[in-house]
Design an enzyme around this catalytic site. Structure first.
Site, PDB file in Angstrom:
ATOM      1  N   GLY A  31      38.542  38.797  33.367  1.00  0.00           N
ATOM      2  CA  GLY A  31      37.156  38.575  33.003  1.00  0.00           C
ATOM      3  C   GLY A  31      36.723  37.120  33.152  1.00  0.00           C
ATOM      4  CG  HIS A  37      36.928  36.960  38.965  1.00  0.00           C
ATOM      5  ND1 HIS A  37      36.526  35.924  38.149  1.00  0.00           N
ATOM      6  CD2 HIS A  37      38.239  37.159  38.705  1.00  0.00           C
ATOM      7  CE1 HIS A  37      37.547  35.516  37.407  1.00  0.00           C
ATOM      8  NE2 HIS A  37      38.613  36.240  37.740  1.00  0.00           N
TER       9      HIS A  37
END
Lengths: 281, 281
Positions: A31, A37
């Site tokens: 996260g 990402h």
């Protein structure tokens, strides 16, 4: 886009998609998503019918004195970024859903996990291999995406997949950098303005090494010495390691040839950053 | 019935069966099949559309001074028995198909592998967990069948499956015994006639312990002492361990209650035999 916390729910979703003949891409993350990402998500969305991102700050890959508790988390912003990037489902379980009472089983890639980051983070890659193995078994994706910034992690996962006959294609995506060269990392948020500025020495040193090799330098010692010289000029930088290895096997090399990985880990204050480049010589 | 040696071939067969909606049962063995193995095959044939038996003498679960080289092998007889029992495919790979050059990844169930057989066979259960994990990834069966004679192995595999979220039902089948009580084992073939006769002390001791518990005895020490007394009366028997544990967790117990495992390992000459009973109290 749905956010799922339970293993049985995510399995039901995957089963339904597979029944429809859809291919599944998995992007495992902790996260606090950044453009690195997102590049993994975009690759998965391009190459698969259905993309699942897992968001799980995995306790077993942090050492006792590491930053598990303070690791940055922002589920709301992560969900928004994931949805914008085309994710179909976020799998965000609680730790107790992932680690049952009496949990005792670990996957360990021996040898390769003792060098570089493995030296200063004992147990880290055992935690990584184990959680990734679990996520693979839970999601059973066709492909899984990892960032090349964590070069050793990529090598560990690829070795694990080959050794344990895991029928999932492991895709490594290039490092995404800030405009000034700093490799994207969730941990960059820890840096003070001075440290943030100082941290540019990492990419600068790696790029200069790349240029030296591009100009024909093949002596490992000369390249390493130049990187160390650059890093030592930066007062806020505390070097943990710099090494030049075979990029595929992570094995030692004597001179610069083949597919070469230059990797480093440096602390700025309490923040530990890693960076690397891969060169084909 | 087909005999397959290559991972890609067996995967293609499984894929085709799954496409037809068939369920797959896997019976992992080291071959030299006896009625214990056949009972596993029969259970798989009953409960699945398609049954695969693997025959692979796994080098990584043998210690350096153990019987890997002399472990009995008879592929021709095994094939015949497997076919008669209703096996659809025998998966019998060479070691080099299973262990790639540079193999480095192991699955380890910690704690539970340090007791009983784990004490005298260090690394054994790490080898077992790793090969079973690999076979699970290669075959991806719905159910997998193991003999309760290897009680600790069953506990290790169940723990691994739960911990690593392996979506396969682990089925443990009862011990199959010779008419005189000796638990079936491929290693029984090593026994001389005198040792074969002496080895009956194992099942006799276990059954007597079961009778004592059936008659109300709940003191662990009393039961253990009686088993040891019986074993010590047999001159050819060299006791490695006798223990009474919680049958599900393999944890220590103070008194006989719940689901109880009585397990022992005894050597007759160079042949090491194990046996056990499980009792619900």
């Amino acid at each position: 886009m749905r956010i799922i916390g339970s293993i049985s729910d995510i399995r039901a979703i995957v089963r339904a998609q597979k029944k429809l003949g859809k291919t599944i891409g998995l992007v495992p993350t902790m996260g606090y998503l950044h453009k690195g990402h997102i590049s993994l998500v975009e690759a998965s969305v391009r190459e698969n019918d259905y993309t699942i991102i897992s968001i799980f700050v995995n306790p077993t890959q942090f050492g006792p004195n590491e930053d598990y508790v303070k690791y940055p988390r922002n589920m709301q912003k992560d969900s928004q970024l994931a949805e914008e990037a085309g994710v179909d489902v976020v799998f965000a379980p609680e730790a107790k859903e992932i680690y049952l009472d009496g949990f005792k089983t670990y996957v360990n890639v021996e040898g390769i996990t003792k060098i570089l980051c493995g030296k200063t983070r004992p147990g880290h890659f055992k935690g990584v291999a184990t959680i990734v193995n679990k996520l693979f078994n839970i999601i059973e994706p066709d492909k899984a995406y990892f960032g090349q910034k964590d070069a050793q992690q990529v090598a560990v996962i690829k070795r694990m997949a080959a050794d344990l006959n895991i029928n999932i294609e492991i895709v490594a995506c290039p490092i995404v950098r800030e405009h000034d060269g700093l490799a994207m990392s969730s941990r960059n948020t820890y840096l003070s303005p001075d440290e943030r500025k100082a941290a540019l020495v990492l990419s600068r040193s790696l790029f200069e090494a790349g240029e030296m090799i591009g100009s024909g330098e093949r002596r490992k010692g000369i390249i390493l010495a130049q990187i160390l010289k650059n890093l030592n000029c930066e007062k806020l930088a505390n070097i943990e390691y710099v090494d030049i290895l075979n990029a595929d096997t992570m094995g030692e090399i004597k001179k610069i040839e083949g597919k070469v990985l230059i990797a480093l880990a440096v602390k700025f204050g309490t923040t530990r950053l890693i960076d690397n480049i891969i060169l084909e010589v």
